[in-house]
Design a protein around this motif. Structure first.
Motif, short mmCIF file in Angstrom:
data_model
loop_
_atom_site.label_atom_id
_atom_site.label_comp_id
_atom_site.label_asym_id
_atom_site.label_seq_id
_atom_site.Cartn_x
_atom_site.Cartn_y
_atom_site.Cartn_z
N THR A 53 0.82 -1.21 0.00
CA THR A 53 0.00 0.00 0.00
C THR A 53 0.85 1.25 0.00
OG1 THR A 53 -1.70 -1.19 1.24
CG2 THR A 53 -1.81 1.22 1.29
N LEU A 76 3.60 0.42 4.92
CA LEU A 76 3.10 1.56 4.13
C LEU A 76 4.24 2.33 3.47
CD1 LEU A 76 0.50 3.09 6.64
CD2 LEU A 76 0.13 1.31 4.92
N PHE A 77 4.14 2.54 2.17
CA PHE A 77 5.04 3.45 1.45
C PHE A 77 4.35 4.80 1.44
CE2 PHE A 77 6.71 5.40 -2.47
CZ PHE A 77 8.07 5.16 -2.34
N VAL A 78 4.95 5.80 2.05
CA VAL A 78 4.21 7.02 2.38
C VAL A 78 4.84 8.28 1.77
CG1 VAL A 78 3.44 8.51 4.27
CG2 VAL A 78 3.45 6.02 4.56
N ASN A 113 -2.46 -1.07 -3.73
CA ASN A 113 -3.42 -0.07 -3.25
C ASN A 113 -2.74 1.29 -3.12
OD1 ASN A 113 -5.95 -1.61 -2.36
ND2 ASN A 113 -4.31 -2.77 -1.38
N VAL A 115 -3.76 4.92 -1.29
CA VAL A 115 -4.74 5.62 -0.47
C VAL A 115 -4.38 7.10 -0.42
CG1 VAL A 115 -5.74 5.84 1.84
CG2 VAL A 115 -5.05 3.58 0.99
N ARG A 199 -5.71 -0.56 -6.97
CA ARG A 199 -6.95 0.04 -6.52
C ARG A 199 -6.65 1.38 -5.87
NH1 ARG A 199 -10.95 -3.66 -6.84
NH2 ARG A 199 -12.31 -2.28 -5.65
N HIS A 201 -7.96 4.56 -3.41
CA HIS A 201 -8.87 4.77 -2.29
C HIS A 201 -8.71 6.18 -1.75
CE1 HIS A 201 -9.14 0.36 -2.08
NE2 HIS A 201 -7.83 0.37 -2.17
N GLY A 202 -9.80 6.66 -1.13
CA GLY A 202 -9.73 7.93 -0.42
C GLY A 202 -10.11 7.73 1.04
N ALA A 203 -9.49 8.51 1.91
CA ALA A 203 -9.84 8.44 3.34
C ALA A 203 -9.65 9.84 3.94
CB ALA A 203 -8.95 7.44 4.06
N VAL A 214 -14.21 6.90 4.99
CA VAL A 214 -13.66 6.22 3.82
C VAL A 214 -14.49 6.56 2.59
CG1 VAL A 214 -13.22 3.96 2.79
CG2 VAL A 214 -12.67 4.37 5.19
#
Lengths: 227, 227, 227, 227
Positions: A53, A76-78, A113, A115, A199, A201-203, A214
């Protein structure tokens, strides 16, 4: 009680030196989490990171993704920038910090993913909604960076039936959808998403209440997931 | 056993939906840290963030600053990009993600410390040292981004008496010093540092051993702080 | 109060004589270690030395192998020269101090391990990296001896993005690998190593912290062994 | 009990890896002497070595100067070669390991004492006295190195009224005086000694009994100092 350390000019080391609160925190990390997960860190070092993600988040000190998602090393790759924004695809030869991170995550790490994670009371969003905002410096880097949201910000700002807080929350969510739309301007994202291999995504995180909202991938609406 | 969630089209949510591992982590956060620090989050929301420290860190999933410094909400304003790089001052009207974050941290939040934090086995640094690296995509965003380090990378890469790992570690540290030098090209940083109101620091984290190496502000050398 | 010792010409022995600090140390040795290990010394004298390990170390007063490895009598066959260097195989009829020691250790004593042991802040390495170094005397013995590292030193010295301390540490480790490569130019070493009867190792000692870094035989990289 | 470590070929790590006896000794050093003298090591690292004494000793595993003189870090600058020999001054452009160390000790470190330290049952001396000695390898490095003592060795060897052990002990002491004479062929040694700024000493250690014999500077005779 240890003697106060001073440098040769007489300045105390806690002013001049590496911030003490970070060293204290680091010692906690070493005796706590690192001590418990030594083998995991060693394995992650030797075999390389394989996060599934990528998170595009804000720099805000109150909204660290690893904290909110209670994530361990390797998960997480941020990317973090002001107002968690993804710029559009611009293969123009300039430096593009966020696009470079996206390319690395998608093409090299093969994350499945992405986000985009916004949050309440975002300073960048607030600046984008302030028509009288002065540049913070002659370079006006924040002003230019927030131009990425300018068309949406102008529309929302001109709306005088919503409150200021409602306008801010509205733009925070528009910004998330905007970033997701920009993600799709990258050919690699577009192709992998259409193949079902990636995929988006929004949060949105509410600092005050801790609520996580979400985004519905189809409608773009935000709602709270069941707990 | 939880009922399978489906969306309005009948597709199961576990395929379509938000990553389960993030939701699970979020629930841990809510029952754990948020539960313990509710008042702090509420206060931070209402009075705004006032972090004293900005961290420029890498996107790498194994090197989250909040984890390594065991930081709580409100402590660190964090920019993350590939290879923790600060570009030089370029007031040219383009989008500058990292420069915008810097401007916001220094001019609006008035942070008093900036830490450039690198780490071992950095994929961006590795790419910068690979003369045969193919672009990851036609836009070659990583290639262009790592051009920020090109002169140093070429010097180090041409050294054939150091091992590949030694060259990588050398460039990881050069990159930190390079970012600090670039920070000083920003007038606001330069002025505040000369007045003693802002301090710049370098740090490097070894994923494998958990060691933190801190940069000596005068010599640029890295060493391990006493524990 | 001891009587002042004089020699036959009447000169006091404390001016003319053997250094007092060595005599004091010798008395400590006799009442301490020798007293405890008399039988071991006697046996070692009668049956001859049978060390399994040869160490090629530096003359530096802060890096004695017997101290660092807490070795007893009979354990280590030790060559020490400036910067712990092994010259290449040169069967030219000249005096070759280090090659003679190697030949004796491998062919006569049949050691099964050779350790090339470097250390931090090495004066010889420092001299090799100083382009303006003047000869210490007309014979310029140090200058010529450090020529053994000249190609590597020139490469590393020309790197202007690493700090002086980083260049020094890099060359200290290159020197160890260089010595190991030179060891393999000796037919006897090459043959015995290929038969698995002799193993070559590298190590590096940090005077300041006491850290020992051990070389990976395959990659040439140095890391700290588990304690 | 820890599991036996093996490498990928199945060889146990205690054969293939860094010698276990050295790692064990190093751990003893760290928990013992280094632990007690941390500050001394740190100071020695930062301010540099300033030994007052250079020792020219043999590689023999039973005659380490630091052990026999119970010396701490920073006290002795030590060259070790086979049979503790100092070659004569030969400013010919070749590599001269021992001369380089001498030059560094005298001209850079400014030692005030040089001790040539021999010992009993020296393998190099024994080889020099054996007329039937075969070269240990085609390069015959030991043979050539011991040529430094050839005139003396031939005289002593031809003496058939001394026993073999007496001839060996005689040459061991001749070798010490020979090295001291060679030291004086170096202009820097000669000048400093004549000014009273440098003193040359001889010593001989009996492995079997632990006796130290010290050379009288005027007569060249060896005797045991009072205890």
């Amino acid at each position: 009680m240890p003697q106060e350390r001073v440098d040769e000019t007489g300045l105390p080391m806690d002013i001049q030196g590496f911030p003490e609160h970070l060293l204290t925190g680091y010692r906690n990390f070493m005796s706590g989490r690192f001590n418990e997960q030594q083998q995991r860190y060693k394995t992650l070092a030797e075999s390389g990171q394989k996060p599934k993600t990528m998170v595009i988040a804000c720099c805000d000190s109150r909204a660290a993704p690893e904290t909110i998602f209670d994530s361990g090393p390797g998960e997480l790759f941020v990317v973090r920038n002001v107002a968690n924004m993804m710029p559009p695809y611009e293969p123009d030869g300039h430096y593009h910090s966020t696009s470079a991170a996206l390319e690395f995550a998608v093409q090299s790490l093969r994350v499945t993913n992405i986000v985009v994670m916004g949050h309440g009371r975002c300073g960048g969003i607030k600046a984008a909604l302030d028509p009288d905002a002065e540049p913070l410096s002659p370079g006006d880097f924040i002003g230019r960076w927030m131009n990425l949201l300018k068309p949406a910000a102008e529309q929302i700002q001109s709306n005088d039936v919503m409150t200021q807080a409602e306008r801010q929350r509205a733009l925070e969510r528009v910004s998330i959808r905007n970033s997701i739309a920009n993600l799709r301007t990258f050919p690699c994202v577009n192709i992998l998403e259409s193949k079902g291999k990636l995929r988006l995504h929004g949060a949105w995180f509410d600092i005050s209440t801790g609520e996580l909202w979400v985004m519905d991938a189809k409608t773009g609406d935000f709602s709270r997931p069941g707990m």
